[in-house]
Design an enzyme around this catalytic site. Structure first.
Site, short mmCIF file in Angstrom:
data_model
loop_
_atom_site.label_atom_id
_atom_site.label_comp_id
_atom_site.label_asym_id
_atom_site.label_seq_id
_atom_site.Cartn_x
_atom_site.Cartn_y
_atom_site.Cartn_z
N GLY A 29 0.29 -5.33 6.06
CA GLY A 29 0.84 -6.56 6.61
C GLY A 29 0.34 -6.78 8.03
O GLY A 29 -0.30 -5.90 8.63
N GLU A 105 3.56 1.26 -0.66
CA GLU A 105 4.34 1.44 0.58
C GLU A 105 5.53 2.37 0.34
O GLU A 105 5.83 3.23 1.17
CB GLU A 105 4.83 0.08 1.09
C1 A5P Z 1 3.58 -5.81 2.46
O1 A5P Z 1 3.74 -5.67 1.09
C2 A5P Z 1 4.91 -5.92 3.11
O2 A5P Z 1 5.87 -5.02 2.74
C3 A5P Z 1 4.79 -5.98 4.61
O3 A5P Z 1 5.03 -4.75 5.20
C4 A5P Z 1 5.77 -6.93 5.08
O4 A5P Z 1 5.57 -8.09 4.29
C5 A5P Z 1 5.63 -7.29 6.55
O5 A5P Z 1 4.47 -8.03 6.74
P1 A5P Z 1 4.20 -8.77 8.11
O6 A5P Z 1 4.12 -7.75 9.16
O7 A5P Z 1 2.86 -9.46 7.89
O8 A5P Z 1 5.28 -9.76 8.30
#
Ligand code: A5P
Length: 232
Positions: A29, A105
């Site tokens: 992300g 994750e």
């Molecule tokens: C990815 O699958 C997500 O779990 C990210 O960790 C989560 O969406 C946070 O993303 P951003 O930092 O882009 O908001």
């Protein structure tokens, strides 16, 4: 301060916590991207670490930034995972998976002795649920899995619809593992533990985006500075 600057501040603070020799989980992300970037700078200065990426996208970035990579087969136990979140509450319960990387994750976070969440203040909520809860499912049996999920969601005291996530070409979005995602638009989740248990028992569900009991601490970047929750 822009949201980008807040994400950068949280990512830099987390990178500063990394110690020489650590085995790391590298989140996915836009906020985790700031951590990997700041970590890459420290690696260029001589920090020795290895990291397990939680998505193909993070793998590509880590390779570009020169962060040495490993796998959970070679390195099944990690010291620290740093990852973003779509929502976090004061009990460090999370909703994750907005980017579709929730399965890797969660596996990586569960293999880590510590997980630190990095986020800007917009992610901190009093109650989880406004962000649609991602549920990763196998394509086989989608209709039946969806019906079972609708029943489970209701039984756990929630209400709302499930939407199949689509890619820009209008085809179903595919995760790194080749699965689909149903986004549950629940608005409020009053009993996250109960919902998590109910979702996990349904055949066809690979994983869901409620991360409970995994995060040990959080770094939240606000306009007036960094706030730390739990054990950072
Ligand atoms: C990815 O699958 C997500 O779990 C990210 O960790 C989560 O969406 C946070 O993303 P951003 O930092 O882009 O908001």
């Amino acid at each position: 301060m822009s949201q980008h600057a807040l994400k950068r501040a949280a990512g830099e603070r987390a990178a500063a916590l990394v110690e020489d020799g650590m085995r790391l989980g590298l989140g996915s992300g836009s906020t985790a991207e700031q951590f990997v970037s700041a970590l890459g700078l420290r690696v260029k200065q001589g920090l020795r670490v290895v990291g397990v990426p939680t998505s193909e996208r993070t793998r590509d970035q880590a390779e570009r930034e020169g962060v040495p990579l490993t796998t959970l087969d070679e390195t099944p136990e990690l010291d620290l995972t740093v990852d973003g979140a779509d929502e976090l509450d004061d009990e460090l319960r999370l909703v994750k998976g907005g980017g579709g990387a929730l399965l890797r994750e969660k596996i990586v976070a569960a293999a880590s002795r510590r997980m630190i969440v990095i986020a800007d203040a917009s992610k901190r909520v009093a109650r989880l649920g406004r962000f649609p809860l991602p549920i990763e499912v196998v394509p086989f049996g989608l209709g039946a899995t969806r019906r079972a999920l609708e029943r489970a969601v209701r039984a756990a005291g929630c209400a709302g619809e499930l939407r199949l996530r689509t890619a820009p070409n209008a085809e179903p979005f595919l995760t790194d593992g080749g699965h689909y995602i149903l986004d549950a638009r629940l608005d409020r989740i009053d009993a996250p533990e109960r919902l998590a248990l109910a979702l996990a028992t349904i055949p066809g569900v690979v994983e869901h985006g409620l991360f409970i009991g995994l995060a040990s601490g959080a770094i939240v970047a606000t306009e007036s500075g960094l706030i730390e929750l739990g054990q950072v």
